[in-house]
Motif scaffolding. Structure first.
Motif, mmCIF file in Angstrom:
data_model
loop_
_atom_site.group_PDB
_atom_site.id
_atom_site.type_symbol
_atom_site.label_atom_id
_atom_site.label_comp_id
_atom_site.label_asym_id
_atom_site.label_seq_id
_atom_site.Cartn_x
_atom_site.Cartn_y
_atom_site.Cartn_z
ATOM 1 N N CYS A 35 11.333 71.017 46.838
ATOM 2 C CA CYS A 35 12.351 71.755 47.592
ATOM 3 C C CYS A 35 12.344 73.227 47.196
ATOM 4 N N GLU A 37 12.835 77.110 47.142
ATOM 5 C CA GLU A 37 13.832 78.013 47.719
ATOM 6 C C GLU A 37 13.222 79.356 48.109
ATOM 7 N N SER A 90 9.018 70.872 57.604
ATOM 8 C CA SER A 90 10.243 71.649 57.400
ATOM 9 C C SER A 90 10.280 72.288 56.017
ATOM 10 N N LYS A 91 9.628 71.662 55.046
ATOM 11 C CA LYS A 91 9.639 72.181 53.678
ATOM 12 C C LYS A 91 8.777 73.431 53.513
ATOM 13 N N LYS A 127 15.378 72.918 61.062
ATOM 14 C CA LYS A 127 16.462 73.404 60.210
ATOM 15 C C LYS A 127 17.368 72.244 59.780
ATOM 16 N N ARG A 128 17.694 71.378 60.715
ATOM 17 C CA ARG A 128 18.553 70.231 60.408
ATOM 18 C C ARG A 128 17.876 69.302 59.391
ATOM 19 N N ARG A 130 15.422 70.060 57.241
ATOM 20 C CA ARG A 130 15.288 70.755 55.955
ATOM 21 C C ARG A 130 16.620 70.732 55.204
ATOM 22 N N THR A 131 17.705 71.012 55.900
ATOM 23 C CA THR A 131 19.032 70.993 55.279
ATOM 24 C C THR A 131 19.346 69.607 54.735
ATOM 25 N N TYR A 134 17.140 68.928 51.568
ATOM 26 C CA TYR A 134 17.553 69.737 50.416
ATOM 27 C C TYR A 134 18.913 69.267 49.891
ATOM 28 N N THR A 135 19.808 68.898 50.789
ATOM 29 C CA THR A 135 21.120 68.391 50.382
ATOM 30 C C THR A 135 20.976 67.092 49.605
#
Length: 149
Positions: A35, A37, A90-91, A127-128, A130-131, A134-135
């Motif tokens: 993940c 950043e 997505s990553k 985006k959804r 990936r979020t 990561y969450t």
């Protein structure tokens, strides 16, 4: 355009390849633990002890996606059978331009990109996804930290 039966056969073969233990472990690490950043963090991880897993996952999915971009597998059939490619892409997507520039490999992950970006509303889906990934990673890290206390 491939016949539906041919697409199905290739999709099943790709699914079977994903069951190989080393690739399975690499994919699990990539989806659950990888993940980054920032581009710098991506390069630190990719050039470290997880280099082989990083390359294996991206290599597998780009190879699989190449079967779509070259016409061997129908794109919709592929995306329906292999949703994991979206989470994987997505990553790296936020850092893809820098990944290509720093490695001097302008074509890296080009097939993945073409297949994933061919989805309806691809940016929103990426985006959804990936979020969510990561969450989930941060929640796992918090549980581990809590257990360590």
């Amino acid at each position: 355009m491939p016949f539906a039966f041919e697409s199905a056969q290739l999709n099943l073969k790709l699914f079977d390849l994903r069951r190989e233990p080393v690739l399975r472990a690499a994919r699990e690490w990539f989806l659950l633990e990888f993940c980054p950043e920032s581009a710098d963090e991506l390069f630190e991880i990719a050039n470290g002890e997880r280099n082989s897993e990083f390359r294996m996952v991206l290599g597998y999915w780009d190879m699989a996606a190449s079967l779509v971009t070259t016409g061997a597998i129908d794109a919709d059939s592929f995306r329906a059978a292999h949703g994991e490619i979206v989470g994987t892409f997505s990553k790296i997507q936020p850092f893809l331009s820098e990944l290509r520039a720093r490695t001097g490999e302008a074509e890296i992950c080009r097939h993945m990109e073409q297949v994933v970006m061919g989805m309806a509303d691809a940016e929103t889906v990426l985006k959804r996804r990936r979020t969510a990934l990561y969450t989930a990673h941060k929640a796992r890290q918090a549980r581990l930290a809590e257990k360590a206390v």
